[in-house]
Design an enzyme around this catalytic site. Structure first.
Site, PDB file in Angstrom:
ATOM      1  N   HIS A  51     -96.324  64.430   9.287  1.00 31.83           N
ATOM      2  CA  HIS A  51     -97.231  63.276   9.344  1.00 31.83           C
ATOM      3  C   HIS A  51     -98.680  63.773   9.394  1.00 31.83           C
ATOM      4  O   HIS A  51     -98.978  64.715  10.138  1.00 31.83           O
ATOM      5  CB  HIS A  51     -96.929  62.423  10.573  1.00 31.83           C
ATOM      6  CG  HIS A  51     -97.757  61.179  10.637  1.00 31.83           C
ATOM      7  ND1 HIS A  51     -97.499  60.078   9.845  1.00 31.83           N
ATOM      8  CD2 HIS A  51     -98.863  60.877  11.356  1.00 31.83           C
ATOM      9  CE1 HIS A  51     -98.411  59.149  10.095  1.00 31.83           C
ATOM     10  NE2 HIS A  51     -99.249  59.615  11.005  1.00 31.83           N
TER      11      HIS A  51
ATOM     12  N   LEU B 149     -86.173  55.115   7.839  1.00 37.18           N
ATOM     13  CA  LEU B 149     -84.735  55.369   7.896  1.00 37.18           C
ATOM     14  C   LEU B 149     -84.073  54.486   8.956  1.00 37.18           C
ATOM     15  O   LEU B 149     -84.643  54.233  10.012  1.00 37.18           O
ATOM     16  CB  LEU B 149     -84.463  56.844   8.219  1.00 37.18           C
ATOM     17  CG  LEU B 149     -85.058  57.868   7.254  1.00 37.18           C
ATOM     18  CD1 LEU B 149     -84.691  59.273   7.708  1.00 37.18           C
ATOM     19  CD2 LEU B 149     -84.588  57.631   5.829  1.00 37.18           C
TER      20      LEU B 149
ATOM     21  N   GLY C 176     -95.231  65.586  -4.270  1.00 40.82           N
ATOM     22  CA  GLY C 176     -94.426  66.706  -3.811  1.00 40.82           C
ATOM     23  C   GLY C 176     -95.153  68.008  -3.549  1.00 40.82           C
ATOM     24  O   GLY C 176     -94.595  69.081  -3.730  1.00 40.82           O
TER      25      GLY C 176
END
Length: 197
Positions: free
Chosen positions: A100, A84, A12
């Site tokens: 990305h 997804l 994170g």
């Protein structure tokens, strides 16, 4: 002020950068919920330390429901290692962004994530790499590109060396895009993205 939901799978650091930029006033938004598909993700701990709702959910329907229950305007994929479905991307059309660690369309798509991206770039011998923030559509890394920034690849770089430099750029452009989105300054026309000053 926009409501933001962040999906994470790992440590994170991009999430932390967004939190820091919200706290400093650079982003006019608030993170309503952080969701991880991995229970042990340190990103959940980062969020909890900031008093942000942080939960482990692995089912896609449950994730969609949680985001909708929190009135999320923008879904940020910050190192979310799960593809997804069409249902997900349709539920939040043009409201999902991903960071990305390469200059899309290079070194992207299925199997290109984390250190693997940088290993491929170094092995190929490219002179520049970088990071890309893009809208998410139903395919992997194929959505319209919002912002990119380059990083030089040095002759003696290891994948880890490159990863560190690209990560700095990731933090920078992800927060810039979120800030612009929160100000309604991003316009999508076909595959072209226009960003207002």
């Amino acid at each position: 002020m926009k409501n933001i939901g962040v999906l994470v799978s790992g440590g994170g650091t991009n999430l932390q950068s967004v939190i820091d930029n919200i706290e400093s006033g650079k982003i006019n938004g608030q993170i309503k919920v952080v969701i991880s598909n991995k229970e042990s993700a340190y990103a959940l701990e980062r969020a909890r330390k900031q008093g942000i709702k942080a939960i482990y959910l692995n089912g896609e329907k449950e994730i969609i429901e949680e985001l909708k229950n929190n009135d999320v305007d923008l879904v940020v994929l910050a190192g979310f290692l799960k593809i997804l479905s069409h249902d997900f991307t349709r539920a939040f059309e043009n409201k999902i962004i991903n960071i990305h660690p390469s200059l899309i369309p290079s070194f992207c798509g299925k199997g290109y994530y984390g250190l693997k991206v940088h290993e491929a770039a170094v092995e190929y011998g490219v002179k520049v790499s970088g990071a890309t923030v893009h809208f998410v559509d139903e395919n992997t890394d194929t959505g319209a590109i919002i912002m990119q920034k380059t990083v030089d690849v040095l002759p003696d770089d290891s994948a880890q060396d490159l990863q560190k430099r690209v990560l700095c750029v990731e933090h920078e452009i992800l927060s810039q895009v979120i800030a612009k989105f929160c100000e309604d300054k991003i316009k999508l026309v076909g595959r072209r993205v226009y960003i207002e000053d």
